[in-house]
Motif scaffolding. Structure first.
Motif, PDB file in Angstrom:
ATOM      1  N   GLY A 123     -42.896   1.964 106.455  1.00  0.00           N
ATOM      2  CA  GLY A 123     -43.929   1.097 107.183  1.00  0.00           C
ATOM      3  C   GLY A 123     -43.915  -0.325 107.016  1.00  0.00           C
ATOM      4  N   PRO A 124     -44.217  -1.360 108.480  1.00  0.00           N
ATOM      5  CA  PRO A 124     -44.586  -2.922 107.753  1.00  0.00           C
ATOM      6  C   PRO A 124     -45.615  -2.939 106.536  1.00  0.00           C
ATOM      7  CG  PRO A 124     -45.594  -2.088 109.996  1.00  0.00           C
ATOM      8  CD  PRO A 124     -45.204  -0.925 109.466  1.00  0.00           C
ATOM      9  N   TYR A 125     -45.741  -4.309 106.396  1.00  0.00           N
ATOM     10  CA  TYR A 125     -46.236  -4.729 105.384  1.00  0.00           C
ATOM     11  C   TYR A 125     -47.627  -3.990 104.981  1.00  0.00           C
ATOM     12  CZ  TYR A 125     -48.834  -8.021 107.728  1.00  0.00           C
ATOM     13  OH  TYR A 125     -49.473  -8.626 108.386  1.00  0.00           O
ATOM     14  N   TRP A 126     -48.373  -4.259 106.109  1.00  0.00           N
ATOM     15  CA  TRP A 126     -49.910  -3.466 106.017  1.00  0.00           C
ATOM     16  C   TRP A 126     -50.241  -2.129 105.857  1.00  0.00           C
ATOM     17  CZ3 TRP A 126     -50.672  -0.147 110.096  1.00  0.00           C
ATOM     18  CH2 TRP A 126     -49.622  -0.143 111.292  1.00  0.00           C
ATOM     19  N   VAL A 127     -49.078  -1.910 106.196  1.00  0.00           N
ATOM     20  CA  VAL A 127     -49.195   0.108 105.207  1.00  0.00           C
ATOM     21  C   VAL A 127     -49.122  -0.078 104.141  1.00  0.00           C
ATOM     22  CG1 VAL A 127     -48.086   2.213 105.555  1.00  0.00           C
ATOM     23  CG2 VAL A 127     -48.558   1.452 108.070  1.00  0.00           C
ATOM     24  N   ALA A 128     -47.943  -0.561 103.826  1.00  0.00           N
ATOM     25  CA  ALA A 128     -47.346  -0.332 102.341  1.00  0.00           C
ATOM     26  C   ALA A 128     -48.746  -0.955 101.003  1.00  0.00           C
ATOM     27  CB  ALA A 128     -46.898  -1.455 101.978  1.00  0.00           C
ATOM     28  N   LYS A 129     -49.650  -1.938 102.127  1.00  0.00           N
ATOM     29  CA  LYS A 129     -50.272  -2.156 100.808  1.00  0.00           C
ATOM     30  C   LYS A 129     -51.742  -1.579 101.067  1.00  0.00           C
ATOM     31  CE  LYS A 129     -52.126  -6.738 101.779  1.00  0.00           C
ATOM     32  NZ  LYS A 129     -52.444  -8.047 102.629  1.00  0.00           N
ATOM     33  N   GLY A 130     -51.995  -0.607 101.745  1.00  0.00           N
ATOM     34  CA  GLY A 130     -52.861   0.693 102.361  1.00  0.00           C
ATOM     35  C   GLY A 130     -53.835   0.070 103.017  1.00  0.00           C
ATOM     36  N   ASN A 131     -53.583  -0.542 103.966  1.00  0.00           N
ATOM     37  CA  ASN A 131     -53.952  -0.945 104.898  1.00  0.00           C
ATOM     38  C   ASN A 131     -53.720  -0.282 106.572  1.00  0.00           C
ATOM     39  OD1 ASN A 131     -55.478  -3.150 103.973  1.00  0.00           O
ATOM     40  ND2 ASN A 131     -53.484  -4.909 104.242  1.00  0.00           N
ATOM     41  N   GLY A 132     -54.574   0.240 107.099  1.00  0.00           N
ATOM     42  CA  GLY A 132     -54.057   0.439 108.113  1.00  0.00           C
ATOM     43  C   GLY A 132     -55.061   2.237 108.430  1.00  0.00           C
ATOM     44  N   HIS A 133     -55.843   2.219 107.662  1.00  0.00           N
ATOM     45  CA  HIS A 133     -56.578   3.601 107.392  1.00  0.00           C
ATOM     46  C   HIS A 133     -57.684   3.412 108.374  1.00  0.00           C
ATOM     47  CE1 HIS A 133     -53.298   4.611 104.511  1.00  0.00           C
ATOM     48  NE2 HIS A 133     -54.049   5.813 104.204  1.00  0.00           N
ATOM     49  N   VAL A 134     -58.594   2.408 108.088  1.00  0.00           N
ATOM     50  CA  VAL A 134     -59.323   2.206 108.972  1.00  0.00           C
ATOM     51  C   VAL A 134     -59.225   1.955 110.076  1.00  0.00           C
ATOM     52  CG1 VAL A 134     -61.529   0.668 109.648  1.00  0.00           C
ATOM     53  CG2 VAL A 134     -60.545   0.865 106.829  1.00  0.00           C
ATOM     54  N   ASP A 135     -58.227   1.697 110.904  1.00  0.00           N
ATOM     55  CA  ASP A 135     -57.512   1.281 112.487  1.00  0.00           C
ATOM     56  C   ASP A 135     -57.185   2.895 112.837  1.00  0.00           C
ATOM     57  OD1 ASP A 135     -57.436  -1.207 112.418  1.00  0.00           O
ATOM     58  OD2 ASP A 135     -56.017  -1.578 110.577  1.00  0.00           O
ATOM     59  N   ALA A 136     -55.723   3.945 112.036  1.00  0.00           N
ATOM     60  CA  ALA A 136     -56.090   4.895 112.611  1.00  0.00           C
ATOM     61  C   ALA A 136     -56.942   5.593 112.535  1.00  0.00           C
ATOM     62  CB  ALA A 136     -54.770   6.101 111.132  1.00  0.00           C
ATOM     63  N   ALA A 137     -58.587   5.509 112.004  1.00  0.00           N
ATOM     64  CA  ALA A 137     -59.751   6.467 112.210  1.00  0.00           C
ATOM     65  C   ALA A 137     -60.514   5.839 113.330  1.00  0.00           C
ATOM     66  CB  ALA A 137     -60.629   6.264 111.303  1.00  0.00           C
ATOM     67  N   ILE A 138     -60.294   4.671 113.416  1.00  0.00           N
ATOM     68  CA  ILE A 138     -60.496   4.485 114.446  1.00  0.00           C
ATOM     69  C   ILE A 138     -59.979   4.659 116.117  1.00  0.00           C
ATOM     70  CG2 ILE A 138     -60.717   2.253 116.118  1.00  0.00           C
ATOM     71  CD1 ILE A 138     -61.505   1.003 114.038  1.00  0.00           C
ATOM     72  N   ILE A 139     -58.485   4.870 115.868  1.00  0.00           N
ATOM     73  CA  ILE A 139     -57.718   5.527 117.210  1.00  0.00           C
ATOM     74  C   ILE A 139     -58.227   6.984 116.826  1.00  0.00           C
ATOM     75  CG2 ILE A 139     -55.226   5.934 117.878  1.00  0.00           C
ATOM     76  CD1 ILE A 139     -54.883   3.246 116.711  1.00  0.00           C
ATOM     77  N   CYS A 140     -58.610   8.230 115.568  1.00  0.00           N
ATOM     78  CA  CYS A 140     -58.699   9.180 115.780  1.00  0.00           C
ATOM     79  C   CYS A 140     -60.093   9.576 116.390  1.00  0.00           C
ATOM     80  CB  CYS A 140     -58.188   9.819 114.619  1.00  0.00           C
ATOM     81  SG  CYS A 140     -57.177   9.766 113.662  1.00  0.00           S
ATOM     82  N   ILE A 141     -61.256   8.664 116.360  1.00  0.00           N
ATOM     83  CA  ILE A 141     -62.246   8.715 116.719  1.00  0.00           C
ATOM     84  C   ILE A 141     -62.594   8.455 117.940  1.00  0.00           C
ATOM     85  CG2 ILE A 141     -64.813   7.553 117.111  1.00  0.00           C
ATOM     86  CD1 ILE A 141     -64.498   6.659 114.199  1.00  0.00           C
ATOM     87  N   TYR A 142     -62.080   7.522 118.836  1.00  0.00           N
ATOM     88  CA  TYR A 142     -61.715   6.994 120.033  1.00  0.00           C
ATOM     89  C   TYR A 142     -60.852   8.472 121.222  1.00  0.00           C
ATOM     90  CZ  TYR A 142     -59.167   4.768 124.914  1.00  0.00           C
ATOM     91  OH  TYR A 142     -59.434   4.628 126.011  1.00  0.00           O
ATOM     92  N   ARG A 143     -59.994   8.860 120.216  1.00  0.00           N
ATOM     93  CA  ARG A 143     -58.896  10.205 120.997  1.00  0.00           C
ATOM     94  C   ARG A 143     -59.655  11.901 120.630  1.00  0.00           C
ATOM     95  NH1 ARG A 143     -52.671   8.481 119.249  1.00  0.00           N
ATOM     96  NH2 ARG A 143     -52.346   7.244 120.898  1.00  0.00           N
ATOM     97  N   GLY A 144     -60.932  11.139 120.424  1.00  0.00           N
ATOM     98  CA  GLY A 144     -61.661  12.974 119.825  1.00  0.00           C
ATOM     99  C   GLY A 144     -61.035  13.435 119.110  1.00  0.00           C
TER     100      GLY A 144
END
Length: 168
Positions: free
Chosen positions: A77-98
């Protein structure tokens, strides 16, 4: 908007500040200016704006784009995934999708990956309107308490180090 001078990081913080404070129209204007000057807004940010604007189809496309990159993992994945980032954003997306259980799985994974998450991520969890639907749940509050405690412990370790080395 006047303060945006092209610094991607400062522009990003300014944009999220507008989103967090509920100034969605101003956030839309700010995002447009940012995109003109440096078209690098991640699809999760654009997707959140689309979702808050009621543009469900656009939000879903942007969220799909983000999740495709995020799910490649740290090696591909891109640099932000390698840094351990993106989990909060992925959680937001999942919440939006129920997909609440999956959202918690991403937040739990983040907490397991890092000794502490930074104050900006904690702030993100505390006030991002995309977390409103789960913010009062005990499970979310436990994650938030653990994040705050880890961040406080990291600060204390740094303070002790600075004292020991005579820098404080």
């Amino acid at each position: 908007i006047e303060g945006y001078k092209g610094s991607q990081y400062l522009g990003f913080l300014g944009l999220w500040n507008l989103i967090f404070s509920g100034q969605i129209e101003e956030a839309n204007k700010y995002a447009s200016i940012m995109e003109e000057k440096a078209p690098r807004l991640l699809p999760d940010t654009r997707g959140c704006l689309a979702a808050l604007n009621g543009e469900r189809e656009n939000a879903e496309q942007l969220f799909d784009q983000f999740m495709k990159e995020f799910q490649k993992g740290p090696k591909l994945g891109p640099y932000w995934v390698a840094k351990g980032n993106g989990h909060v954003d992925a959680a937001i997306i999942c919440i939006y999708r129920g997909q609440i259980d999956q959202a918690y799985a991403y937040l739990d994974e983040l907490m397991a990956m890092k000794n502490s998450i930074g104050p900006l991520d904690i702030h993100h969890l505390q006030i991002n309107p995309m977390f409103d639907s789960i913010r009062e749940e005990e499970r979310f509050q436990q994650i938030l308490r653990k994040a705050r405690a880890g961040n406080q412990a990291a600060h204390e370790r740094m303070r002790l180090y600075l004292e020991e080395t005579g820098r404080l």
